[in-house]
Design a protein around this motif. Structure first.
Motif, PDB file in Angstrom:
ATOM      1  N   PHE A 136       0.840  -1.201   0.000  1.00 36.84           N
ATOM      2  CA  PHE A 136       0.000   0.000   0.000  1.00 36.84           C
ATOM      3  C   PHE A 136       0.864   1.236   0.000  1.00 36.84           C
ATOM      4  O   PHE A 136       1.961   1.212   0.544  1.00 36.84           O
ATOM      5  N   PRO A 137       0.381   2.323  -0.545  1.00 36.69           N
ATOM      6  CA  PRO A 137      -0.843   2.491  -1.329  1.00 36.69           C
ATOM      7  C   PRO A 137      -0.603   2.031  -2.768  1.00 36.69           C
ATOM      8  O   PRO A 137       0.538   1.912  -3.214  1.00 36.69           O
ATOM      9  N   PHE A 138      -1.703   1.789  -3.486  1.00 39.59           N
ATOM     10  CA  PHE A 138      -1.611   1.467  -4.900  1.00 39.59           C
ATOM     11  C   PHE A 138      -2.818   2.038  -5.635  1.00 39.59           C
ATOM     12  O   PHE A 138      -3.830   2.362  -5.027  1.00 39.59           O
ATOM     13  N   THR A 139      -2.662   2.188  -6.939  1.00 39.15           N
ATOM     14  CA  THR A 139      -3.692   2.788  -7.774  1.00 39.15           C
ATOM     15  C   THR A 139      -4.525   1.696  -8.427  1.00 39.15           C
ATOM     16  O   THR A 139      -4.001   0.678  -8.864  1.00 39.15           O
ATOM     17  N   ALA A 140      -5.829   1.939  -8.485  1.00 44.21           N
ATOM     18  CA  ALA A 140      -6.757   1.016  -9.143  1.00 44.21           C
ATOM     19  C   ALA A 140      -7.879   1.850  -9.743  1.00 44.21           C
ATOM     20  O   ALA A 140      -7.929   3.078  -9.577  1.00 44.21           O
ATOM     21  N   SER A 141      -8.794   1.188 -10.428  1.00 43.81           N
ATOM     22  CA  SER A 141      -9.976   1.896 -10.916  1.00 43.81           C
ATOM     23  C   SER A 141     -11.212   1.228 -10.330  1.00 43.81           C
ATOM     24  O   SER A 141     -11.191   0.056  -9.946  1.00 43.81           O
ATOM     25  N   TYR A 142     -12.263   2.004 -10.256  1.00 48.43           N
ATOM     26  CA  TYR A 142     -13.505   1.583  -9.641  1.00 48.43           C
ATOM     27  C   TYR A 142     -14.642   2.144 -10.470  1.00 48.43           C
ATOM     28  O   TYR A 142     -14.672   3.341 -10.750  1.00 48.43           O
ATOM     29  N   ARG A 168     -18.594   2.927 -10.937  1.00 51.02           N
ATOM     30  CA  ARG A 168     -19.792   3.147 -10.134  1.00 51.02           C
ATOM     31  C   ARG A 168     -20.957   3.493 -11.051  1.00 51.02           C
ATOM     32  O   ARG A 168     -20.827   4.339 -11.938  1.00 51.02           O
ATOM     33  N   GLU A 169     -22.080   2.846 -10.812  1.00 57.77           N
ATOM     34  CA  GLU A 169     -23.283   3.121 -11.591  1.00 57.77           C
ATOM     35  C   GLU A 169     -23.773   4.531 -11.267  1.00 57.77           C
ATOM     36  O   GLU A 169     -23.884   4.913 -10.110  1.00 57.77           O
ATOM     37  N   THR A 170     -24.057   5.303 -12.328  1.00 54.85           N
ATOM     38  CA  THR A 170     -24.504   6.683 -12.125  1.00 54.85           C
ATOM     39  C   THR A 170     -25.936   6.906 -12.576  1.00 54.85           C
ATOM     40  O   THR A 170     -26.479   7.982 -12.386  1.00 54.85           O
ATOM     41  N   GLY A 171     -26.525   5.917 -13.179  1.00 52.99           N
ATOM     42  CA  GLY A 171     -27.898   6.034 -13.661  1.00 52.99           C
ATOM     43  C   GLY A 171     -28.254   4.801 -14.454  1.00 52.99           C
ATOM     44  O   GLY A 171     -27.499   3.831 -14.515  1.00 52.99           O
ATOM     45  N   PHE A 172     -29.400   4.834 -15.074  1.00 52.65           N
ATOM     46  CA  PHE A 172     -29.855   3.703 -15.864  1.00 52.65           C
ATOM     47  C   PHE A 172     -28.910   3.469 -17.034  1.00 52.65           C
ATOM     48  O   PHE A 172     -28.714   4.342 -17.878  1.00 52.65           O
ATOM     49  N   LEU A 173     -28.264   2.317 -17.045  1.00 53.09           N
ATOM     50  CA  LEU A 173     -27.320   1.918 -18.091  1.00 53.09           C
ATOM     51  C   LEU A 173     -26.151   2.887 -18.273  1.00 53.09           C
ATOM     52  O   LEU A 173     -25.619   3.043 -19.373  1.00 53.09           O
ATOM     53  N   SER A 174     -25.769   3.555 -17.214  1.00 53.04           N
ATOM     54  CA  SER A 174     -24.600   4.426 -17.298  1.00 53.04           C
ATOM     55  C   SER A 174     -23.748   4.263 -16.044  1.00 53.04           C
ATOM     56  O   SER A 174     -24.264   3.988 -14.965  1.00 53.04           O
ATOM     57  N   ALA A 175     -22.469   4.424 -16.247  1.00 50.07           N
ATOM     58  CA  ALA A 175     -21.527   4.271 -15.141  1.00 50.07           C
ATOM     59  C   ALA A 175     -20.357   5.220 -15.356  1.00 50.07           C
ATOM     60  O   ALA A 175     -20.100   5.670 -16.474  1.00 50.07           O
ATOM     61  N   LYS A 176     -19.668   5.500 -14.268  1.00 50.70           N
ATOM     62  CA  LYS A 176     -18.491   6.355 -14.331  1.00 50.70           C
ATOM     63  C   LYS A 176     -17.336   5.594 -13.692  1.00 50.70           C
ATOM     64  O   LYS A 176     -17.514   4.942 -12.670  1.00 50.70           O
ATOM     65  N   THR A 177     -16.169   5.682 -14.307  1.00 45.85           N
ATOM     66  CA  THR A 177     -14.987   5.024 -13.775  1.00 45.85           C
ATOM     67  C   THR A 177     -14.135   6.048 -13.049  1.00 45.85           C
ATOM     68  O   THR A 177     -13.852   7.120 -13.581  1.00 45.85           O
ATOM     69  N   TYR A 178     -13.736   5.703 -11.846  1.00 48.59           N
ATOM     70  CA  TYR A 178     -12.910   6.571 -11.014  1.00 48.59           C
ATOM     71  C   TYR A 178     -11.552   5.928 -10.817  1.00 48.59           C
ATOM     72  O   TYR A 178     -11.456   4.718 -10.626  1.00 48.59           O
ATOM     73  N   GLU A 179     -10.513   6.737 -10.862  1.00 47.94           N
ATOM     74  CA  GLU A 179      -9.207   6.253 -10.454  1.00 47.94           C
ATOM     75  C   GLU A 179      -9.120   6.473  -8.956  1.00 47.94           C
ATOM     76  O   GLU A 179      -9.414   7.563  -8.461  1.00 47.94           O
ATOM     77  N   VAL A 180      -8.744   5.429  -8.235  1.00 47.74           N
ATOM     78  CA  VAL A 180      -8.694   5.506  -6.777  1.00 47.74           C
ATOM     79  C   VAL A 180      -7.305   5.123  -6.292  1.00 47.74           C
ATOM     80  O   VAL A 180      -6.550   4.432  -6.969  1.00 47.74           O
ATOM     81  N   ARG A 181      -6.989   5.594  -5.127  1.00 50.09           N
ATOM     82  CA  ARG A 181      -5.739   5.232  -4.452  1.00 50.09           C
ATOM     83  C   ARG A 181      -6.134   4.370  -3.259  1.00 50.09           C
ATOM     84  O   ARG A 181      -6.772   4.851  -2.333  1.00 50.09           O
ATOM     85  N   VAL A 182      -5.786   3.098  -3.318  1.00 44.45           N
ATOM     86  CA  VAL A 182      -6.134   2.162  -2.249  1.00 44.45           C
ATOM     87  C   VAL A 182      -5.117   2.319  -1.132  1.00 44.45           C
ATOM     88  O   VAL A 182      -3.914   2.174  -1.346  1.00 44.45           O
TER      89      VAL A 182
END
Length: 96
Positions: free
Chosen positions: A20-26, A28-42
């Motif tokens: 730790f720490p390391f970078t990943a992506s996550y 998340r659903e933002t609505g009907f049939l839509s999602a957003k990808t976030y870069e996160v630091r674990v």
């Protein structure tokens, strides 16, 4: 089979072997049939185990701290933690 006991065993293993720490992506659903990808630091693993979501990790998205299931992380190949996260995700999603 994924049980509280096997999740605890995997938690202890990951605590000993993840860097730790390391970078990943996550994603998340933002609505009907839509999602957003976030870069996160674990930044670490949570001690609590969720029977439905599995192991939970602490992440930073920008300045905000969130707790998300490890099973929802995507990690780049050829990083020190890629095989550990991939092994956990394969086991968790196939044997729960």
């Amino acid at each position: 089979m994924v049980t509280g006991e096997t999740l605890e065993t995997f938690l202890n293993y990951l605590k000993d072997h993840l860097v730790f720490p390391f970078t990943a992506s996550y994603e998340r659903e933002t609505g009907f049939l839509s999602a957003k990808t976030y870069e996160v630091r674990v930044t670490g693993l949570d001690e609590e185990i969720d029977d439905f979501y599995g192991l939970i990790c602490s992440v930073k998205i920008g300045r905000k701290r969130r707790y998300i299931p490890i099973g929802n992380l995507k990690i780049s190949l050829d990083t020190p933690n890629d095989h550990l996260i991939d092994d956990y995700n394969t086991w968790f999603w196939n044997y729960r």
